[in-house]
Design a protein around this motif. Structure first.
Motif, mmCIF file in Angstrom:
data_model
loop_
_atom_site.group_PDB
_atom_site.id
_atom_site.type_symbol
_atom_site.label_atom_id
_atom_site.label_comp_id
_atom_site.label_asym_id
_atom_site.label_seq_id
_atom_site.Cartn_x
_atom_site.Cartn_y
_atom_site.Cartn_z
ATOM 1 N N THR A 189 0.835 -1.199 0.000
ATOM 2 C CA THR A 189 0.000 0.000 0.000
ATOM 3 C C THR A 189 0.874 1.256 0.000
ATOM 4 O O THR A 189 1.867 1.329 0.728
ATOM 5 C CB THR A 189 -0.895 0.001 1.253
ATOM 6 O OG1 THR A 189 -1.657 -1.204 1.254
ATOM 7 C CG2 THR A 189 -1.825 1.211 1.271
ATOM 8 N N GLU A 247 -7.196 1.624 0.406
ATOM 9 C CA GLU A 247 -5.761 1.572 0.105
ATOM 10 C C GLU A 247 -5.490 1.367 -1.384
ATOM 11 O O GLU A 247 -6.297 0.783 -2.089
ATOM 12 C CB GLU A 247 -5.126 0.410 0.896
ATOM 13 C CG GLU A 247 -5.085 0.689 2.381
ATOM 14 C CD GLU A 247 -4.756 -0.543 3.190
ATOM 15 O OE1 GLU A 247 -3.640 -1.047 3.069
ATOM 16 O OE2 GLU A 247 -5.630 -0.986 3.951
ATOM 17 N N THR A 286 1.636 4.512 1.338
ATOM 18 C CA THR A 286 1.287 5.263 2.555
ATOM 19 C C THR A 286 2.253 6.428 2.730
ATOM 20 O O THR A 286 3.391 6.389 2.250
ATOM 21 C CB THR A 286 1.363 4.389 3.824
ATOM 22 O OG1 THR A 286 2.734 4.041 4.072
ATOM 23 C CG2 THR A 286 0.526 3.124 3.705
ATOM 24 N N THR A 305 -0.320 -2.746 6.760
ATOM 25 C CA THR A 305 -1.369 -1.795 7.077
ATOM 26 C C THR A 305 -2.454 -2.463 7.936
ATOM 27 O O THR A 305 -3.144 -1.777 8.688
ATOM 28 C CB THR A 305 -1.990 -1.217 5.800
ATOM 29 O OG1 THR A 305 -2.320 -2.308 4.919
ATOM 30 C CG2 THR A 305 -1.006 -0.296 5.080
#
Ligand code: GLN
Length: 236
Positions: free
Chosen positions: A79, A196, A81, A129
């Motif tokens: 993901t 996500e 981030t 995550t």
């Protein structure tokens, strides 16, 4: 690529963390999966680059492997981030996912919201995550003690512990939860929307690789390869 035009292609070493079906799996000893096939196609479509080989790590070791120069790209359903962006860069997004809560299929424990996990032994794969959701929504709020959280090197081990009754739930990316539910003695209790987006990870100083991979990604999306792979690896 505004490069020298000498025809030399740069060989890419890619890192992944198998055991995350259907994105990266070992099938009869061979590494395969949606990410594996997609990344290889993207690199081959990226001007100036050619695919060299895969290197396998636990998920939590992928970013150090990338920044340390052992690999050039991470392809691991990672993901995008803000936290990771402090250390690495990402290509454009290639897949969207939420987090699902996986429980045993025996029906004994049927949570419908995160609060129902309070006080229960639960698990996730370290550095994900999913672990982040457990920390921010349950541990930091005081609903779950740190000792109730079990971090695993790999989600496959977490699923085994769930089946064995050592933990009561796992927080894991929805498409992978659905795959485990179809193959193992577990089921999706509910999904927690996180919105996500997955990207391929690259070093922050690798602007050339980044633009070339984005070009490769756009090409495989336009020529139908991306859709073919999605149909091959995901039933819905
Ligand atoms: N998408 C999740 C993350 O980036 C899980 C990835 C994985 O376990 N391979 O943390």
């Amino acid at each position: 690529d505004s490069g020298s035009g000498d025809g030399e292609e740069q060989a890419i070493v890619a890192g992944t963390a198998p055991g995350f079906p259907p994105f990266e799996i070992k099938q009869d000893g061979e590494l395969t999966g949606f990410d594996v096939e997609l990344l290889e196609a993207v690199v081959e479509a990226a001007p100036g680059y050619t695919f060299d080989r895969w290197s396998e790590f636990e998920f939590d070791s992928l970013i150090p492997a990338l920044t340390g120069g052992d690999i050039d790209v991470i392809a691991a359903a990672m993901t995008i981030t803000e936290e990771r962006r402090q250390t690495i860069a990402f290509t454009d997004a290639y897949y969207e996912a939420d987090q699902s809560i996986l429980v045993r299929a025996d029906g004994d424990f049927q949570p419908t919201e995160l609060g129902d996990l309070a006080g229960r032994p639960i698990g996730a794969q370290t550095g994900t995550t999913g672990e982040g959701v457990i920390r921010s929504e349950l541990i930091e709020t005081g609903d779950l003690s740190e000792s109730n959280y079990n971090g695993y090197g790999n989600y496959t081990l977490a699923v085994q512990d769930l089946e064995n009754g050592n933990i009561d739930a796992i927080v894991i990316d929805k498409p992978v939860a659905e795959t485990f539910a179809s193959e193992r003695d577990v089921e999706v209790a509910f999904t927690y929307e996180t919105g996500e987006e997955y990207g391929f990870g690259i070093r922050q100083d690798a602007g050339d690789i980044q633009s070339a991979l984005n070009e490769g990604l756009a090409t495989v999306e336009e020529d139908g390869t991306y859709e073919e792979l999605r149909n091959e690896w995901f039933s819905s």
